[in-house]
Design an enzyme around this catalytic site. Structure first.
Site, PDB file in Angstrom:
ATOM      1  N   GLY A 293       0.826  -1.207   0.000  1.00 30.85           N
ATOM      2  CA  GLY A 293       0.000   0.000   0.000  1.00 30.85           C
ATOM      3  C   GLY A 293       0.856   1.251   0.000  1.00 30.85           C
ATOM      4  N   SER A 294       0.359   2.259   0.697  1.00 31.65           N
ATOM      5  CA  SER A 294       1.001   3.573   0.630  1.00 31.65           C
ATOM      6  C   SER A 294       2.395   3.602   1.238  1.00 31.65           C
ATOM      7  CB  SER A 294       0.132   4.605   1.335  1.00 31.65           C
ATOM      8  OG  SER A 294      -1.134   4.634   0.737  1.00 31.65           O
ATOM      9  N   THR A 295       2.740   2.626   2.076  1.00 31.21           N
ATOM     10  CA  THR A 295       4.106   2.651   2.620  1.00 31.21           C
ATOM     11  C   THR A 295       5.122   2.562   1.495  1.00 31.21           C
ATOM     12  OG1 THR A 295       4.055   0.259   2.977  1.00 31.21           O
ATOM     13  CG2 THR A 295       3.484   1.644   4.847  1.00 31.21           C
ATOM     14  N   PHE A 296       4.701   1.996   0.364  1.00 30.94           N
ATOM     15  CA  PHE A 296       5.637   1.876  -0.761  1.00 30.94           C
ATOM     16  C   PHE A 296       5.960   3.226  -1.379  1.00 30.94           C
ATOM     17  CE2 PHE A 296       7.056   0.740  -5.024  1.00 30.94           C
ATOM     18  CZ  PHE A 296       7.962  -0.259  -4.718  1.00 30.94           C
ATOM     19  N   LYS A 297       5.134   4.240  -1.066  1.00 28.91           N
ATOM     20  CA  LYS A 297       5.393   5.568  -1.625  1.00 28.91           C
ATOM     21  C   LYS A 297       6.754   6.097  -1.191  1.00 28.91           C
ATOM     22  CE  LYS A 297       0.525   6.620  -2.066  1.00 28.91           C
ATOM     23  NZ  LYS A 297      -0.667   7.053  -1.322  1.00 28.91           N
TER      24      LYS A 297
END
Lengths: 483, 494
Positions: free
Chosen positions: B223-227
């Site tokens: 999810g957004s942690t990959f940003k």
């Protein structure tokens, strides 16, 4: 002859009845080691398993020493010129075998198996009986050539012995092989073991008479010498019957043994190499033929080709109706875990092989606990027994003695090869046992009888020529210059 | 007749020679292979013949040994015991008389049983003096307080999940928790009870799959942690050079080659937002477009530098995280916000946070600090090892700055700790067909002390089927757990 008379101060020596060294004292000294080594081994097992010297040590040591002593005295009295190595080597193996069997008796795993009873006391009893048989053979068989008279009786006996396990009510099917007979009070016997000796007597007697006919009166056919049917017929028939019986008893190992013994004796009798070729062809044909319809043997070949797969299958419930055995893989693991020096007496886990650990697979226990060094020593001891047997055959002065000695030692060598090769995964397993080491009454009895016959032949062979008639003029006339 | 006799003698000699050769092959050449064959029962017997050495955390053993019950045929003398088994199971693995051994128990079996060659001298000495063989110890890098915070946090949450905490400067694993877990003591023996306990833990009978090590062996869409990775790629490739530079991000943004608009969660200020703001509000459009603009190759290169697409050995093997190499632009856009094919282990995301906190240098994660002989002499020590450099120190500073904003005033305020600078990133990963299942709540973060050192980086994932769908967010479920883990590490430093 005797070197003591051949010193420089005596320029002449006399041909006389000066005895060849009998070597009985050598035998006695070797026997001391042959008894002491198993006694130390026994103490070692006790210390390893329960941290104390086993309570039976004294009686075991005395028992083995007594048996060896009796055997020695009988040899000293009745076969004074016999080969000095045969008795100590057999005693050592028998003693070590007893120790290993006793050691496996202590295994909780084996004790939990159905039908367990300690095998060591039984083995000790049979050893005592076997030494008695040994003595009886030496005392009553004054000259092995007497056996020639029983050539055809031997043939008959061998066939009877082989047929016995097939007699209903007498035979017993144990783990897929019908090679035992039950004798009330005595347990199970394996008549095939005795047939080995009796058949050797028949082959030796027959071949001695017919060897010239077999060797010379033959036609050349496709580069091979084929003998006349009337010469070869009887022997071929006897051999074929025994093989057939064994096939019905699903005992491939013994069939192979008999066939090998037959080929060796035929080759020695006729001195014709073509027999070897002929024999190999026939045995190949026989083996393929039997293996193609006998599921018991197919299983063993499969286990030999892929022991790990058989091991896996034996862990599962299979529905192919075939009995899968993990024994060979367990045996290989036992050998491998022993490594070069072994784990030490009593410290291995060869009981994982289960019920055959003290019989068919007894060598695996040696492999694990004594290691490569121990197994090589054992194999060399067997090799030495065979070597003494062959030497006896070479030294024997009569063709019957030569044939019988080479037949017995050849069969012994083949049995070692087939059994050791089987448990080491070199060839398919055949279900025979290591002579002297394995638990089993018939095996001990038969092999001690075999040693007795070899000792008898060697005694005759090494006995110095009888003294020439005393001639008062002898010393005056028969002078030989030292060369 | 003597000529054939001599030949037969040679033949018999050859038979014996063949046997001797075969025996040498079996007992010398092949001996070690047969001896160490895991199916060879002797291996198990040796493993439990003497008390096993211990696995140690912070000076205290988390394992033990007890004599097995003498009943029946059991040829195994000792059995393994575990202190607080469920909490430590993802670290220790199990050593069971009936079911074998895994993870540290299996990998360091030689040291624990005392059979390892490095203990040869000691073993020989014991043999001569008649002492019973003893096993050595495995000293781990774990921090008992952090592990407790992680496990208790997951347990309180009640769903499935995992936590991994690393020391950024060395790669030491400080916490490795997975929930639900199992007690390896329950099936360490060889009795019917042990067998029943084992059966109950199997996935077949237990859909929660308690024996799965979620920290190392399960991959989740990050999810957004990959940003954070996408932002790192943007900085490293020079697409943007500062946190406060306006990005060319239209709103709405249609993914290249499609007519689908990439959506943001709610109405957040994402149009031409700076990367700082985009990370603070977790803008899908901004990072999706960055990934799409950079393209599959550059994104993959950066992801690989962080450790994606390769298995990690800690020494326990961790599954490889995934960033695909054959995506078109819109797929790359989705992957760059941690959806589509992207999947990461909790360990992987902890490595991402740790690399950022360690000024761009990624250290190889490890959990065995040292091996000891039975009398506590050192046998081996693990030295920290650099795995790669995903970021330049300057870019790492920029990214740290952005992640700290997330915790200061963004989605990650639940991770704030008094007196400590915390940087983090939340994630709420959709999964299931048509995103029908409850999303995974992620949080990755690191703590920085006033002296500039960073003692801990952590990744938390919670999959909670029971929670109300709208309540699930990385900031709500995962950040408090991460905060407690970080706090435990920081406190243990004082």
């Amino acid at each position: 002859m005797s070197s003591s008379t051949n010193t420089p101060t005596h320029h002449t020596s006399t041909i006389g009845a000066i005895g060849a060294p009998s070597r009985r004292n050598t035998e006695l000294a070797l026997l001391v080691f042959a008894v002491a080594i198993p006694v130390f081994a026994y103490a070692n097992v006790g210390l390893a398993i329960s941290d104390q010297v086993p309570s039976g040590l004294l009686s075991y040591g005395l028992g083995l020493g007594l048996l060896a002593g009796v055997a020695h005295l009988v040899v000293r009295k009745f076969a004074p010129y016999a080969d000095p190595l045969l008795l100590p080597l057999a005693t050592l193996l028998n003693g070590l075998g007893l120790v290993v069997i006793w050691r496996l008796d202590q295994s909780k795993l084996l004790q939990s198996l159905r039908g367990f009873s300690p095998a060591a006391p039984r083995q000790l009893l049979y050893t005592a009986l076997a030494i008695a048989v040994f003595a009886v053979v030496l005392i009553f068989l004054k000259d092995h050539r007497v056996l020639q008279r029983y050539t055809y009786i031997s043939m008959f006996c061998a066939l009877v012995l082989l047929i016995l396990p097939l007699v209903p009510g007498l035979g017993a099917n144990i783990y897929g092989a019908k090679i035992w007979i039950r004798i009330p009070g005595l347990g199970s016997l394996q008549p095939g073991e005795f047939a080995k000796i009796v058949l050797a007597v028949f082959f030796a007697g027959y071949l001695m008479v017919k060897r010239d006919a077999l060797a010379l009166a033959s036609r050349r056919f496709m580069g091979l010498y084929l003998p006349r049917g009337r010469d070869l017929g009887p022997i071929l028939v006897v051999w074929a019957i025994s093989i057939l019986i064994l096939v019905f008893e699903t005992d491939l190992g013994t069939s192979l043994l008999f066939f090998g013994m037959f080929v060796i004796m035929l080759y020695v009798a006729t001195e014709r190499t073509s027999w070897i070729v002929f024999g190999l062809l026939m045995s190949a044909a026989g083996a393929v033929g039997v293996a193609s319809f006998e599921p018991h043997i197919q299983t063993r070949v499969r286990a030999w080709l892929d022991p790990m797969r058989e091991y896996e299958l034996s862990r599962q419930i299979t529905h192919d109706g075939i009995l899968h055995s993990d024994q060979l893989q367990q045996s290989l693991w036992a050998f491998g875990s022993g490594g070069t020096l072994g784990t030490g007496w009593g410290q291995g886990h060869s009981d994982l092989i289960k019920f055959a650990a003290n019989s068919d697979f007894v060598l695996a226990t040696f492999g694990e606990e004594l290691g490569l060094a121990g197994v090589m020593a054992i194999l060399l001891i067997y090799g030495l027994i065979v070597e003494r047997g062959v030497r006896t055959a070479l030294a024997a002065r009569d063709p019957f003695g030569k044939l019988l000695a080479i037949g017995l030692s050849g069969a012994f060598a083949l049995q070692i090869f087939v059994v050791a090769g089987g448990v080491m995964g070199l060839i398919p397993l055949t279900g025979m046992t290591m002579p002297f080491l394995a638990s089993g009454g018939s095996s001990v009895l038969a092999n001690w009888a075999l040693i007795a016959i070899l000792i008898r032949i060697s005694d005759t062979a090494r006995r110095p020529a009888p003294a020439p008639a005393t001639n008062p003029d002898a010393e005056m006339t028969q002078v030989v210059r030292p060369s | 007749m003597n000529k054939p006799l001599r030949r037969i003698a040679i033949f018999c000699g050859l038979l014996v020679l063949t046997l001797l050769l075969r025996d040498n092959w079996l007992q010398y050449v092949r001996a070690d292979g047969l001896k160490d064959d895991p199916k060879n029962r002797r291996v198990t017997i040796a493993r439990y013949a003497t008390p096993r050495g211990d696995i140690i955390v912070g000076g205290d053993p988390i394992t033990g040994s007890a004599e097995s019950s003498k009943s029946g045929l059991n040829d195994l003398k000792y059995k393994r015991t575990y202190k607080n088994g469920p909490m430590w199971a993802p670290v220790t693995g199990y050593a069971s008389q009936a079911f074998g051994a895994t993870q540290l128990e299996s990998l360091e079996d030689g040291i624990l049983t005392g059979n390892d060659d490095r203990l040869f001298f000691r073993k020989t000495l014991d043999m001569i003096t008649g002492k019973e063989q003893q096993g050595g110890n495995v000293v781990t890098t774990l921090n008992a307080g952090a592990q407790k915070a992680a496990f208790e946090g997951l347990k309180k949450q009640g769903g499935k999940g995992a936590v991994v905490a690393l020391e950024p400067s060395t790669g030491k694993i400080l916490a490795l928790a997975s929930y639900p877990s199992y007690d390896p003591s329950s099936f360490a023996g060889n009795t019917d009870d042990d067998a029943a306990a084992w059966k109950k833990l199997q996935k077949k009978y237990n859909p929660a799959d308690p024996m799965l090590n979620r920290a190392l062996r399960e991959t989740y869409p990050p999810g957004s942690t990959f940003k954070v990775v996408t932002a790192a790629a943007a900085l490293e490739n020079g697409k943007y050079t500062s946190a406060d530079q306006r990005t060319e991000s239209p709103l709405p943004w249609t993914m290249p080659g499609t007519t689908t608009e990439l959506k943001n969660e709610g109405s957040i200020p994402c149009e031409n937002a700076t990367m700082r703001v985009a990370l603070q509000y977790s803008c899908n459009t901004v990072f999706g477009k960055i990934g799409s603009d950079l393209g599959n190759d550059k994104m993959l290169e950066e992801a690989k530098k962080f450790g994606f697409d390769s298995e990690q050995f800690t020494p326990v093997r961790a599954t490889a995280s995934v960033f695909s190499d054959d995506m078109n632009q819109s797929q790359t856009a989705l992957s760059s916000i941690g959806q589509y094919n992207t999947a990461a282990t909790p360990l992987q995301m902890a490595m991402v946070a740790s690399a950022v906190a360690n000024d761009g240098k990624l250290m190889k994660p490890y959990m065995v600090d040292a091996l000891q002989s039975p009398n506590l002499d050192p046998v081996a020590k693990t030295e920290p090892e650099e795995l790669s450099r995903p970021l330049s120190p300057k870019n790492a500073q920029i990214l740290q700055d952005m992640m700290q904003t997330v915790v200061e005033k963004g989605t990650g305020t639940n991770a704030k700790i008094d007196g400590v600078t915390v940087g983090g990133k939340t994630g709420t990963a959709q999964h299931g067909v048509e995103n029908s299942e409850n999303p995974y709540a992620w949080f990755i973060s690191y703590a920085k002390l006033p002296d500039g050192s960073s003692p801990v980086a952590v990744a938390v994932v919670v999959e909670d089927e029971g929670a109300n769908r709208d309540d699930i967010s990385g900031g709500g479920l995962a950040a408090p757990i991460a905060r407690n883990v970080m706090k435990a590490v920081v406190n243990s430093k004082k």
